[in-house]
Design a protein around this motif. Structure first.
Motif, mmCIF file in Angstrom:
data_model
loop_
_atom_site.group_PDB
_atom_site.id
_atom_site.type_symbol
_atom_site.label_atom_id
_atom_site.label_comp_id
_atom_site.label_asym_id
_atom_site.label_seq_id
_atom_site.Cartn_x
_atom_site.Cartn_y
_atom_site.Cartn_z
ATOM 1 N N PHE A 63 48.020 17.024 11.023
ATOM 2 C CA PHE A 63 49.309 17.463 11.786
ATOM 3 C C PHE A 63 49.785 18.817 11.729
ATOM 4 O O PHE A 63 50.417 19.449 12.420
ATOM 5 C CB PHE A 63 50.445 16.848 11.230
ATOM 6 C CG PHE A 63 50.621 15.142 11.378
ATOM 7 C CD1 PHE A 63 51.713 14.793 12.006
ATOM 8 C CD2 PHE A 63 49.536 14.273 11.003
ATOM 9 C CE1 PHE A 63 51.932 13.468 12.511
ATOM 10 C CE2 PHE A 63 49.741 12.939 11.060
ATOM 11 C CZ PHE A 63 50.978 12.490 11.919
ATOM 12 N N GLU A 64 48.577 19.755 11.228
ATOM 13 C CA GLU A 64 48.659 21.197 11.275
ATOM 14 C C GLU A 64 48.460 21.736 12.886
ATOM 15 O O GLU A 64 47.831 20.988 13.562
ATOM 16 C CB GLU A 64 47.611 21.622 10.235
ATOM 17 C CG GLU A 64 47.549 22.943 10.192
ATOM 18 C CD GLU A 64 46.816 24.178 11.099
ATOM 19 O OE1 GLU A 64 47.590 25.125 11.340
ATOM 20 O OE2 GLU A 64 45.747 23.747 11.668
ATOM 21 N N ALA A 68 45.990 19.942 15.595
ATOM 22 C CA ALA A 68 46.468 19.085 16.662
ATOM 23 C C ALA A 68 46.132 19.650 17.883
ATOM 24 O O ALA A 68 45.925 18.929 18.630
ATOM 25 C CB ALA A 68 48.008 18.779 15.966
ATOM 26 N N LEU A 69 46.459 20.711 18.008
ATOM 27 C CA LEU A 69 46.360 21.516 19.524
ATOM 28 C C LEU A 69 44.813 21.153 19.743
ATOM 29 O O LEU A 69 44.553 20.790 21.257
ATOM 30 C CB LEU A 69 46.888 22.867 19.579
ATOM 31 C CG LEU A 69 46.972 23.455 21.073
ATOM 32 C CD1 LEU A 69 47.706 22.744 21.885
ATOM 33 C CD2 LEU A 69 47.058 25.029 20.866
ATOM 34 N N ASP A 70 43.793 21.534 18.995
ATOM 35 C CA ASP A 70 42.455 21.486 19.558
ATOM 36 C C ASP A 70 42.127 19.879 19.407
ATOM 37 O O ASP A 70 41.390 19.660 20.487
ATOM 38 C CB ASP A 70 41.927 21.821 18.254
ATOM 39 C CG ASP A 70 40.327 21.942 18.488
ATOM 40 O OD1 ASP A 70 39.890 22.114 19.518
ATOM 41 O OD2 ASP A 70 39.349 21.285 17.603
ATOM 42 N N PRO A 103 60.613 23.425 20.486
ATOM 43 C CA PRO A 103 59.753 24.646 20.722
ATOM 44 C C PRO A 103 59.010 25.142 19.502
ATOM 45 O O PRO A 103 57.898 25.605 19.629
ATOM 46 C CB PRO A 103 60.798 25.698 21.353
ATOM 47 C CG PRO A 103 61.961 25.272 20.909
ATOM 48 C CD PRO A 103 61.942 23.776 20.553
ATOM 49 N N ASP A 104 59.603 24.840 18.421
ATOM 50 C CA ASP A 104 58.866 25.403 17.236
ATOM 51 C C ASP A 104 58.133 24.482 16.228
ATOM 52 O O ASP A 104 57.819 24.928 15.098
ATOM 53 C CB ASP A 104 59.963 26.267 16.208
ATOM 54 C CG ASP A 104 60.615 27.121 17.269
ATOM 55 O OD1 ASP A 104 60.026 27.797 17.930
ATOM 56 O OD2 ASP A 104 61.666 27.473 16.779
ATOM 57 N N TYR A 105 57.724 23.252 16.713
ATOM 58 C CA TYR A 105 56.941 22.361 15.620
ATOM 59 C C TYR A 105 55.442 22.339 16.484
ATOM 60 O O TYR A 105 55.404 21.534 17.357
ATOM 61 C CB TYR A 105 57.692 21.164 15.425
ATOM 62 C CG TYR A 105 57.005 20.171 14.754
ATOM 63 C CD1 TYR A 105 56.476 20.796 13.409
ATOM 64 C CD2 TYR A 105 56.978 18.975 14.836
ATOM 65 C CE1 TYR A 105 55.811 19.742 12.729
ATOM 66 C CE2 TYR A 105 56.329 17.940 13.946
ATOM 67 C CZ TYR A 105 55.973 18.440 13.037
ATOM 68 O OH TYR A 105 55.055 17.605 12.071
ATOM 69 N N ALA A 110 51.462 20.653 20.501
ATOM 70 C CA ALA A 110 50.011 19.890 20.882
ATOM 71 C C ALA A 110 50.437 18.552 21.677
ATOM 72 O O ALA A 110 49.412 18.298 22.639
ATOM 73 C CB ALA A 110 49.426 19.481 19.561
ATOM 74 N N LYS A 111 51.311 17.733 21.304
ATOM 75 C CA LYS A 111 51.708 16.498 22.197
ATOM 76 C C LYS A 111 51.951 16.946 23.752
ATOM 77 O O LYS A 111 51.555 16.184 24.647
ATOM 78 C CB LYS A 111 52.557 15.609 21.567
ATOM 79 C CG LYS A 111 52.024 15.047 20.304
ATOM 80 C CD LYS A 111 51.085 14.065 20.346
ATOM 81 C CE LYS A 111 51.578 12.676 21.101
ATOM 82 N NZ LYS A 111 50.566 11.707 21.212
ATOM 83 N N VAL A 112 52.797 18.131 23.714
ATOM 84 C CA VAL A 112 53.169 18.477 25.189
ATOM 85 C C VAL A 112 51.787 18.672 26.002
ATOM 86 O O VAL A 112 52.039 18.639 26.932
ATOM 87 C CB VAL A 112 54.148 19.490 24.944
ATOM 88 C CG1 VAL A 112 54.383 20.292 26.386
ATOM 89 C CG2 VAL A 112 55.452 19.288 24.423
ATOM 90 N N ALA A 113 50.911 19.459 25.458
ATOM 91 C CA ALA A 113 49.829 19.974 25.897
ATOM 92 C C ALA A 113 49.072 18.726 26.349
ATOM 93 O O ALA A 113 48.330 18.637 27.489
ATOM 94 C CB ALA A 113 49.037 20.636 25.056
ATOM 95 N N GLN A 114 49.067 17.696 25.692
ATOM 96 C CA GLN A 114 48.279 16.311 25.824
ATOM 97 C C GLN A 114 49.144 15.802 27.171
ATOM 98 O O GLN A 114 48.227 15.286 27.902
ATOM 99 C CB GLN A 114 48.472 15.278 24.686
ATOM 100 C CG GLN A 114 47.690 14.110 24.928
ATOM 101 C CD GLN A 114 47.701 13.094 23.914
ATOM 102 O OE1 GLN A 114 49.198 12.927 23.474
ATOM 103 N NE2 GLN A 114 46.976 12.246 23.441
ATOM 104 N N GLU A 115 50.188 15.551 27.053
ATOM 105 C CA GLU A 115 51.209 15.204 28.268
ATOM 106 C C GLU A 115 50.858 16.066 29.624
ATOM 107 O O GLU A 115 50.415 15.466 30.559
ATOM 108 C CB GLU A 115 52.477 15.431 28.019
ATOM 109 C CG GLU A 115 53.309 14.153 27.139
ATOM 110 C CD GLU A 115 54.756 14.264 27.282
ATOM 111 O OE1 GLU A 115 55.024 15.395 27.941
ATOM 112 O OE2 GLU A 115 55.483 13.486 26.571
ATOM 113 N N ASP A 116 50.801 17.318 29.558
ATOM 114 C CA ASP A 116 50.391 18.109 30.425
ATOM 115 C C ASP A 116 48.776 17.808 31.074
ATOM 116 O O ASP A 116 48.661 17.700 32.215
ATOM 117 C CB ASP A 116 50.187 19.555 30.467
ATOM 118 C CG ASP A 116 51.771 20.233 29.823
ATOM 119 O OD1 ASP A 116 52.830 19.543 30.381
ATOM 120 O OD2 ASP A 116 51.997 21.248 29.402
#
Ligand SMILES: NC(=O)c1ccc[n+]([C@@H]2O[C@H](COP(=O)([O-])OP(=O)(O)OC[C@H]3O[C@@H](n4cnc5c(N)ncnc54)[C@H](OP(=O)(O)O)[C@@H]3O)[C@@H](O)[C@H]2O)c1
Length: 245
Positions: A63-64, A68-70, A103-105, A110-116
């Protein structure tokens, strides 16, 4: 239809597999333990052969924020390249109610990037956004335990049974792409501290809840995770679910 479920061995994925199989579809779980890894691309081409629908309910092992973004961006890149190649006609993704308002979590970013990545993939899609699963409350409490105190903020949540999330995901997978988002939530709103109290009332273990706005994964989060009423509401109440689990 052939429906491939990325993360099909997990909490949501295993239930989605059962639900769509019960309706006569071919459902294939895809996960590292079945030889499919979206991070490396291993096994994707093979498992997507002949697939009509891909459901992605995988999760990052960490969850770090950076990890998570990667996970979500690299997995999406590999997955959509393989989906386009295989001619998949519908992608179903699972995200979180209110995720784009935090915005700060890092995990939520990372989940927003996945949705995009879903929206820009070129593959017709349906996104389901769910609130926090009932099954998630216990682990959050364990992470927030110090001695016999469970320290939790009063942030309002509207949690939902994972079985109802799986049902919504399975319904989406068997329907047509909406190219939009469906929000789903449980029937009741409670503070996270109150959810802790309800849990310990049903399963007393010597711990007590202390309200602490600076504690837990949800510390300092804005009050945006209940969906503000713009949600489809499911039936199962947390206290009733606790009695059955
Ligand atoms: N927890 C919540 O309250 C909540 C709320 C709303 C939305 N969500 C979302 O719901 C989704 C599913 O959550 P869950 O609790 O069902 O997850 P989970 O039980 O932790 O399952 C994760 C799944 O992902 C698979 N996986 C891990 N790494 C992978 C990789 N590199 N390639 C392919 N698959 C991989 C796992 O496979 P193995 O079994 O092989 O490890 C497993 O099948 C997540 O995307 C989460 O963001 C969660």
């Amino acid at each position: 239809m052939k429906i491939v479920v990325i993360g099909g061995t997990g909490l949501i994925g295993s239930q989605v597999i059962e639900l769509v199989r019960a309706n006569g579809h071919e459902a294939v779980p895809a996960a590292p333990s079945t030889g499919v890894d979206t991070l490396t691309g291993e096994g994707l081409e093979q498992v997507l052969k002949g697939a009509d629908v891909v459901v992605d309910v995988s999760n990052s092992p960490s969850f770090e924020a950076d990890a998570a973004l990667d996970f979500f961006t690299r997995s999406a890149r590999n997955l959509f390249a393989a989906e386009r190649e295989a001619g998949v006609r519908h992608h179903v993704g699972l995200s979180i109610v209110g995720v784009d308002r935090v915005p700060d979590y890092g995990y939520y970013l990372a989940k927003v990037a996945q949705e995009d990545a879903v929206r820009t993939s070129g593959v017709p899609y349906s996104l389901v956004r769910a609130t926090q699963f009932f099954e998630f409350v216990g682990p959050v409490m364990d992470m927030s335990t110090q001695g016999t105190e469970v320290r939790l903020p009063s942030l309002r949540l509207r949690p939902i049974a994972s079985s109802e999330v799986a049902a919504a995901v399975a319904e989406a997978a068997q329907g047509e792409p909406t190219n939009g988002i469906r929000n789903i939530a449980g029937p009741e709103i409670h503070g996270l501290d109150r959810l802790g109290e309800l849990t310990l009332a049903a399963r007393p273990d010597g711990r007590t809840v202390v309200t602490d706005e600076t504690a837990s994964l949800f510390a300092g989060m804005p009050d945006v995770l209940t969906g503000d009423g713009a949600v489809d509401v499911s039936a199962v109440r947390y206290e009733d679910w606790l009695k059955q689990h």
